[in-house]
Design an enzyme around this catalytic site. Structure first.
Site, PDB file in Angstrom:
ATOM      1  N   GLU A 134      -4.536   7.949  -3.188  1.00 57.27           N
ATOM      2  CA  GLU A 134      -5.066   6.685  -2.662  1.00 57.27           C
ATOM      3  C   GLU A 134      -5.327   5.690  -3.791  1.00 57.27           C
ATOM      4  O   GLU A 134      -5.221   4.471  -3.582  1.00 57.27           O
ATOM      5  CB  GLU A 134      -6.349   6.965  -1.865  1.00 57.27           C
ATOM      6  CG  GLU A 134      -6.811   5.823  -0.998  1.00 57.27           C
ATOM      7  CD  GLU A 134      -5.937   5.568   0.241  1.00 57.27           C
ATOM      8  OE1 GLU A 134      -5.011   6.362   0.509  1.00 57.27           O
ATOM      9  OE2 GLU A 134      -6.184   4.558   0.927  1.00 57.27           O
ATOM     10  N   HIS A 158       0.844  -1.202   0.000  1.00 58.74           N
ATOM     11  CA  HIS A 158       0.000   0.000   0.000  1.00 58.74           C
ATOM     12  C   HIS A 158       0.882   1.256   0.000  1.00 58.74           C
ATOM     13  O   HIS A 158       0.722   2.144  -0.838  1.00 58.74           O
ATOM     14  CB  HIS A 158      -0.900  -0.017   1.242  1.00 58.74           C
ATOM     15  CG  HIS A 158      -1.795   1.180   1.372  1.00 58.74           C
ATOM     16  ND1 HIS A 158      -3.116   1.166   0.982  1.00 58.74           N
ATOM     17  CD2 HIS A 158      -1.566   2.435   1.842  1.00 58.74           C
ATOM     18  CE1 HIS A 158      -3.661   2.358   1.203  1.00 58.74           C
ATOM     19  NE2 HIS A 158      -2.734   3.152   1.736  1.00 58.74           N
ATOM     20  N   GLU A 159       1.839   1.292   0.926  1.00 55.99           N
ATOM     21  CA  GLU A 159       2.695   2.477   1.021  1.00 55.99           C
ATOM     22  C   GLU A 159       3.593   2.600  -0.209  1.00 55.99           C
ATOM     23  O   GLU A 159       3.897   3.705  -0.654  1.00 55.99           O
ATOM     24  CB  GLU A 159       3.517   2.443   2.302  1.00 55.99           C
ATOM     25  CG  GLU A 159       2.692   2.412   3.600  1.00 55.99           C
ATOM     26  CD  GLU A 159       1.685   3.549   3.740  1.00 55.99           C
ATOM     27  OE1 GLU A 159       1.937   4.646   3.198  1.00 55.99           O
ATOM     28  OE2 GLU A 159       0.617   3.331   4.374  1.00 55.99           O
ATOM     29  N   HIS A 204       1.858   4.582  -2.798  1.00 62.14           N
ATOM     30  CA  HIS A 204       2.051   6.019  -2.553  1.00 62.14           C
ATOM     31  C   HIS A 204       3.475   6.440  -2.940  1.00 62.14           C
ATOM     32  O   HIS A 204       3.700   7.481  -3.535  1.00 62.14           O
ATOM     33  CB  HIS A 204       1.844   6.326  -1.061  1.00 62.14           C
ATOM     34  CG  HIS A 204       0.411   6.292  -0.611  1.00 62.14           C
ATOM     35  ND1 HIS A 204      -0.581   7.038  -1.198  1.00 62.14           N
ATOM     36  CD2 HIS A 204      -0.196   5.619   0.405  1.00 62.14           C
ATOM     37  CE1 HIS A 204      -1.741   6.827  -0.576  1.00 62.14           C
ATOM     38  NE2 HIS A 204      -1.541   5.954   0.405  1.00 62.14           N
TER      39      HIS A 204
END
Lengths: 522, 522
Positions: free
Chosen positions: A317, A287-288, A291
């Site tokens: 997101e 997830h990170e 980003h």
């Protein structure tokens, strides 16, 4: 990615009067130099915060808060210094003399500063004090499961954020004004329509899921067991690097709450490992990394300018959710990683591919948003959006919030929290004064599904490539269609340009139907 | 440690005219608030530098340099802002109205600022550019063993530092002016006398050592072998913590060149491990812990003020050398750690105490200063002091430096470098423009021996306690006699107050004679 417009010549126009003999181009160059200077001070601030969450010894907390406060005040002073504001205003008046690329910078800087200066110093200070106090109150209220201890702070925060919206744009809907801080161009009415469609579309999906779950009680995951931290660290680094995160300009560390922060092109991800469950650290890291791959996209020459800054919270997101969910829960992704798991975790050397794929796709209504699966996740957002709109316009009182939460939880998820901790106290957002933030999570999911569908159409054998560990084509597609635009486009225009369609829930709903198809098939 | 003077009432005096109705006490309070504000910005700068040396990804170097440059300029601007300078000048004029504690702050801040403002902006900028270029040139010159590539930079740096000294105090000796930056109150003449005495006193000690060494060829150390990094990290942390370094307000990490940095009371040590030699990391860690224990001594309320800042470079070095050498090479120290070595390093479980003590005390003339033993170390300093004095006053040209180095190395150490890398290119100091810095290393050794002798007299059973792992009495003695003074006293006055004698070489020479006694006895 180079932004091809960066060095473009501004369009030539008849010069206007320039009191100090300075051309618009020279003024623009001054603006960029000043933005980059402020950005570098901001980077020092980011490092102070990153260090606080990852490495700082506990006894340094008080002085660190002072360091951050001192530097934050200084950056704010420089951003609102009269000479700087005048420069931005002069450039905005002459915006038609600038190249389209330069005009983006001027337009976005002015938009941001107009909001900032509309707030008096007293309001800025009152807000920052109240936010700090409310966050501290939230930490202990959550620990003690004591909603009443937080309620007065929430009460004040909603009042204060109404004042903020009023100060910025007295003629506009307060929610619209607050929302725009996170998603340029979005409106409450637009979000309402989108989430309504999403909710309606999710209903049959959830019904299918519930029917399926009746015959499938929860089982122990193959990714549960004992996985030493060092092995997880090495494996997570390898995964994140393979996806396309550049460790020459970034790091992966650990913190209580995972986050991504950019320190001037040096992008730092954090994750949180659980020795008993491999999924916890892995999906946080991915997830990170989503980003982080976005943050690493910007041409160093545009860092600190709107063209070198991510488009919006929703688009940000979309990147994290695209990698975490659409990619990292796919059959293709695990075709590549399944045979490699055993290299890092001997106990997984013989595990079944089917069991693995199932355990990363299991879905079941649950109480905690950050632990929710992809199918039920958006219901948590819809619930929060409805409640925060009602609290902001005064139709729901803070005291009535817990009951309203329980009611919506029952309606949307079919389960109700047995404690405030698992209900209304689970998220820090409202206690941080973040109203109009939650919807960007749902927008991220919506955009991600649209982007994936477009990428699938445009990239040859995308899934086959992923099954061979080839993630570069997807990164490049995102670079070209999402990342390189910075803030040149609004989120709406960016998604339309990238996918051929305005933001819409169809692709997400279809994607989730396919997830249930899969669950039903195993 | 609380500084007992901090909250003392200023002595009452008849008030003088105060144009803005502000009392001297109020002005002083403003000074302290501003110093602490500047200190907090400086702490952010320290963190940027710490991170660069320990964790920063390589690709972030360019932008990090810009971040540091931006913040450094800003701090310098604030330190030399006219309003701030005027405040300091006003307080200095009224210094007799202040408490003695407050007067220390005003006196030392003014002393520092008077130096800073004497330098024009052009000179400050030219110096910082030249230093950055020269350091980069040093790195490659050292790698290539090419003194001629560095020579032009050294030439310019010595010219520029003469200009700096001239700008600060045209009537004074240039070396004195540069030296004072590192050791308040020290003079070239004083250092010359001290180092002459030290050199004369070292001669018979070196002769004894040489005679001893003839019958003792170098042997393989018991601390050489294979020591896994993780075990070393745990052991070093345990040692440093046992000595008295507080990990609640500090860290121990790794970097290419060990250093200690304070980030506002959060004190960070770095060390450098060698898997094949336990001594490398251990003595670096203990050296830095000596600096770190000093830095952790200051009352948080005085951080950023002269009373919350270390006395001088020489006194700082006395702390690192006291722990690294006097304590950590002693019989008592190893009585405690010898039985504990095997817990971390199974291969050392049965090692002989005598062999251990010998290997941490071996001495032999060598070429590299930072690797030198305690007995020969100061000869490296005497050599550098003589050369830098001669280069600064023009009696030695840069071109003649390598030959002069070789000649002195032969005279003092009895060996000559076969390459510039092992000779004149080994240290970065001159290439950093640091002239008048080397002598503080010798002063540190001198002070350390004096402090140890005084502590031994005043602390009951100091060595017996150390053999039981009790380091707190020594830390407390240093807190009381060295640390708590901050910059209230000059180094000379501090050493005299702590030891009853002005700085003198006798205790160091006696200590080194005892080291040779020991070597001869085994």
């Amino acid at each position: 990615m180079k932004n091809p417009d960066l060095d473009a010549e501004p369009r030539k126009r008849k010069p206007r009067s320039k009191p100090r003999g300075e051309s618009t181009e020279q003024r623009y160059a001054r603006l960029i130099a000043e933005l980059r200077r402020q950005f570098r001070l901001g980077s020092a601030l980011q490092l102070l915060e990153w260090d606080q969450e990852t490495l700082m010894p506990a006894g340094a907390l008080h002085e660190r808060a002072q360091q951050i406060g001192t530097l934050a005040v200084l950056v704010h002073e420089q951003q609102t210094a009269p000479a700087f504001l005048a420069l931005v205003d002069e450039l905005a008046a002459d915006i038609d003399q600038l190249s389209s690329a330069a005009a983006v910078d001027v337009r976005e800087v002015k938009r941001h500063l107009d909001r900032e200066r509309a707030l008096g110093t007293d309001l800025v200070r009152a807000r920052s004090v109240l936010q700090a106090e409310a966050r501290a109150a939230w930490v202990s209220a959550r620990r003690e499961n004591d909603f009443a201890a937080l309620a007065p702070y929430l009460e004040q925060l909603f009042i204060l954020q109404r004042e903020v919206a009023q100060a910025i744009a007295p003629e506009r809907d307060a929610y619209d004004v607050l929302l725009e801080e996170h998603e340029r161009g979005a409106t409450r009415a637009g979000i309402e329509r989108t989430l309504q469609e999403l909710r309606d579309g999710l209903l049959p999906i959830i019904q299918r899921l519930s029917a399926h779950l009746e015959g499938h009680p929860p089982a122990v995951s193959v990714l549960c067991g004992h996985f030493p931290l060092d092995a997880q660290r090495r494996f997570n680094r390898r995964v994140v690097e393979t996806l396309g995160f550049d460790f020459n300009r970034g790091r992966l560390d650990e913190s209580a709450h995972p986050f991504t922060i950019g320190i001037g092109g040096d992008v730092r991800l954090t994750t949180r490992y659980d020795e008993r469950d491999l999924r916890c650290g892995l999906f946080s890291s991915i997830h990170e990394a989503g980003h982080g791959i976005y943050e690493q996209a910007f041409d160093p020459a545009t860092l600190g300018t709107p063209r070198g800054t991510a488009c919006s919270f929703g688009v940000h997101e979309s990147q994290s959710r695209l990698w975490e969910n659409v990619v990292a829960r796919s059959d293709a992704f695990w075709r590549y990683w399944h045979p490699r798991l055993g290299e890092s975790f001997p106990s997984l050397a013989g595990c079944s591919f089917d069991a693995l794929l199932l355990t990363v796709n299991e879905a079941r209504p649950s109480l905690i948003r950050v632990e929710a699966d992809e199918i039920t996740y958006n219901l948590h957002i819809i619930l929060r959006f409805e409640l925060e709109c009602a609290m902001l316009d005064g139709s729901l009182t803070i005291d009535a919030l817990p009951d309203a939460w329980t009611e919506l939880s029952d309606r949307y998820l079919g389960i109700v929290p047995q404690s405030h901790r698992d209900g209304v106290l689970q998220d820090v957002h409202w206690a941080s004064g973040d109203i109009g933030y939650f919807p960007t999570y749902a927008l991220g999911n919506i955009y991600a599904a649209q982007l994936w569908r477009a990428a699938e159409l445009e990239i040859d054998s995308l899934e086959n490539g992923i099954a061979r560990g080839e993630f570069r084509p997807l990164v490049n597609w995102l670079r070209e269609n999402v990342h390189r635009h910075g803030q040149s486009l609004t989120p709406h225009a960016l998604i339309e340009a990238a996918t051929g369609e305005p933001p819409c829930v169809g692709p997400l709903l279809e994607y989730l139907h396919r997830k249930v198809d899969y669950l039903e098939s195993v």
